[in-house]
Design a protein around this motif. Structure first.
Motif, PDB file in Angstrom:
ATOM      1  N   PRO A  43       0.826  -1.210   0.000  1.00 17.43           N
ATOM      2  CA  PRO A  43       0.000   0.000   0.000  1.00 17.43           C
ATOM      3  C   PRO A  43       0.864   1.265   0.000  1.00 17.43           C
ATOM      4  O   PRO A  43       1.873   1.337   0.695  1.00 17.43           O
ATOM      5  CB  PRO A  43      -0.797  -0.105   1.300  1.00 17.43           C
ATOM      6  CG  PRO A  43      -0.708  -1.529   1.721  1.00 17.43           C
ATOM      7  CD  PRO A  43       0.571  -2.062   1.155  1.00 17.43           C
ATOM      8  N   THR A  44       0.452   2.231  -0.775  1.00 19.17           N
ATOM      9  CA  THR A  44       1.134   3.519  -0.816  1.00 19.17           C
ATOM     10  C   THR A  44       0.799   4.285   0.456  1.00 19.17           C
ATOM     11  O   THR A  44      -0.342   4.259   0.908  1.00 19.17           O
ATOM     12  CB  THR A  44       0.678   4.326  -2.040  1.00 19.17           C
ATOM     13  OG1 THR A  44       0.919   3.551  -3.206  1.00 19.17           O
ATOM     14  CG2 THR A  44       1.404   5.641  -2.141  1.00 19.17           C
ATOM     15  N   LEU A  45       1.785   4.941   1.012  1.00 17.71           N
ATOM     16  CA  LEU A  45       1.513   5.786   2.165  1.00 17.71           C
ATOM     17  C   LEU A  45       0.646   6.955   1.725  1.00 17.71           C
ATOM     18  O   LEU A  45       0.822   7.496   0.635  1.00 17.71           O
ATOM     19  CB  LEU A  45       2.822   6.329   2.746  1.00 17.71           C
ATOM     20  CG  LEU A  45       3.666   5.359   3.545  1.00 17.71           C
ATOM     21  CD1 LEU A  45       5.005   5.996   3.907  1.00 17.71           C
ATOM     22  CD2 LEU A  45       2.954   4.903   4.794  1.00 17.71           C
ATOM     23  N   SER A  46      -0.256   7.343   2.584  1.00 18.34           N
ATOM     24  CA  SER A  46      -1.059   8.535   2.315  1.00 18.34           C
ATOM     25  C   SER A  46      -1.346   9.203   3.643  1.00 18.34           C
ATOM     26  O   SER A  46      -1.461   8.547   4.674  1.00 18.34           O
ATOM     27  CB  SER A  46      -2.355   8.181   1.591  1.00 18.34           C
ATOM     28  OG  SER A  46      -3.144   7.345   2.388  1.00 18.34           O
ATOM     29  N   GLY A  47      -1.430  10.494   3.596  1.00 18.99           N
ATOM     30  CA  GLY A  47      -1.698  11.239   4.821  1.00 18.99           C
ATOM     31  C   GLY A  47      -0.496  11.240   5.758  1.00 18.99           C
ATOM     32  O   GLY A  47       0.649  11.059   5.341  1.00 18.99           O
ATOM     33  N   GLU A  48      -0.788  11.449   7.033  1.00 15.10           N
ATOM     34  CA  GLU A  48       0.282  11.557   8.022  1.00 15.10           C
ATOM     35  C   GLU A  48       0.969  10.215   8.244  1.00 15.10           C
ATOM     36  O   GLU A  48       0.315   9.190   8.385  1.00 15.10           O
ATOM     37  CB  GLU A  48      -0.290  12.085   9.337  1.00 15.10           C
ATOM     38  CG  GLU A  48       0.770  12.496  10.314  1.00 15.10           C
ATOM     39  CD  GLU A  48       0.191  13.221  11.502  1.00 15.10           C
ATOM     40  OE1 GLU A  48       0.064  14.453  11.435  1.00 15.10           O
ATOM     41  OE2 GLU A  48      -0.127  12.523  12.480  1.00 15.10           O
ATOM     42  N   HIS A  49       2.289  10.257   8.260  1.00 13.97           N
ATOM     43  CA  HIS A  49       3.108   9.073   8.499  1.00 13.97           C
ATOM     44  C   HIS A  49       4.377   9.517   9.222  1.00 13.97           C
ATOM     45  O   HIS A  49       4.636  10.706   9.366  1.00 13.97           O
ATOM     46  CB  HIS A  49       3.454   8.375   7.177  1.00 13.97           C
ATOM     47  CG  HIS A  49       4.263   9.214   6.255  1.00 13.97           C
ATOM     48  ND1 HIS A  49       3.697  10.206   5.461  1.00 13.97           N
ATOM     49  CD2 HIS A  49       5.581   9.253   5.997  1.00 13.97           C
ATOM     50  CE1 HIS A  49       4.643  10.791   4.758  1.00 13.97           C
ATOM     51  NE2 HIS A  49       5.809  10.240   5.063  1.00 13.97           N
ATOM     52  N   ARG A 128      10.127  12.756  12.435  1.00 16.87           N
ATOM     53  CA  ARG A 128       8.969  13.638  12.568  1.00 16.87           C
ATOM     54  C   ARG A 128       7.791  13.050  11.814  1.00 16.87           C
ATOM     55  O   ARG A 128       7.967  12.191  10.956  1.00 16.87           O
ATOM     56  CB  ARG A 128       9.290  15.027  12.045  1.00 16.87           C
ATOM     57  CG  ARG A 128       9.634  15.049  10.565  1.00 16.87           C
ATOM     58  CD  ARG A 128      10.072  16.427  10.094  1.00 16.87           C
ATOM     59  NE  ARG A 128      10.559  16.416   8.738  1.00 16.87           N
ATOM     60  CZ  ARG A 128       9.808  16.506   7.656  1.00 16.87           C
ATOM     61  NH1 ARG A 128       8.506  16.608   7.759  1.00 16.87           N
ATOM     62  NH2 ARG A 128      10.353  16.485   6.453  1.00 16.87           N
ATOM     63  N   THR A 129       6.614  13.533  12.115  1.00 25.28           N
ATOM     64  CA  THR A 129       5.462  13.162  11.307  1.00 25.28           C
ATOM     65  C   THR A 129       5.435  14.065  10.084  1.00 25.28           C
ATOM     66  O   THR A 129       5.899  15.205  10.128  1.00 25.28           O
ATOM     67  CB  THR A 129       4.136  13.287  12.096  1.00 25.28           C
ATOM     68  OG1 THR A 129       4.014  14.614  12.586  1.00 25.28           O
ATOM     69  CG2 THR A 129       4.082  12.295  13.242  1.00 25.28           C
TER      70      THR A 129
END
Length: 167
Positions: A43-49, A128-129
């Motif tokens: 899965p592609t990262l999306s949003g805060e990580h 960091r996020t």
């Protein structure tokens, strides 16, 4: 080599020691067997990580970027620290544990590079996020993107390298 240049070959050659360092570090610290996978297969990262970075300089210069979703970062920190996930302080405990994972992995990577004659120094890790998924390229260099999986844990790793740094 003629078409893509030496920089491309150097980047690919440096990706292998990085992958080995990551797999060994995760095996040692988390008792997990990571497998390299195609980035398109996870899965592609999306949003805060969580984004952790560490730079290196010497005969080659660049950075390692380690990204994971928030749930994975908590699971990783819990395993490293040996405490339940709900006992972790949001942010600081997780960031410190993931930063230590990156620092040890980068230290192993540095040893692999030094063994190959590419002496380098590591910078301090930064954790960091982020919502930004762009990896800035190193001037004069290239980027190799990798992904690793162990069950539901997915780690995204980017390596930027300029192999032409002259010290």
């Amino acid at each position: 080599l003629m078409r893509n240049g030496v920089a491309c070959a150097m980047l690919i050659a440096m990706g292998t020691p990085l992958a080995i360092a990551l797999v060994r570090t995760v095996q040692t610290m988390l008792s997990l067997k990571l497998e390299p996978v195609e980035r398109r297969a996870v899965p592609t990262l999306s949003g805060e990580h969580l984004l952790s970075t560490i730079g290196f300089s010497g005969k080659a210069e660049g950075s390692v970027y380690l990204r994971m979703d928030t749930e994975t970062s908590v699971r990783v920190a819990s395993a490293i620290l040996g405490v339940p996930a709900d006992a972790l302080s949001p942010g600081s405990d997780v960031n410190d544990a993931v930063g230590e994972l990156l620092n040890i992995m980068a230290g192993n990577f540095k040893s692999n590079l030094c063994d190959a004659g590419l002496v380098c120094r590591l910078q301090t890790p930064n954790v960091r996020t982020s919502e930004d998924l762009e990896t800035p390229s190193t001037a004069g260099g290239g980027i190799e993107r990798m992904a690793f999986r162990s069950g539901s844990i997915v780690l995204h790793v980017d390596l930027t390298v300029n192999p032409w740094n002259i010290e």
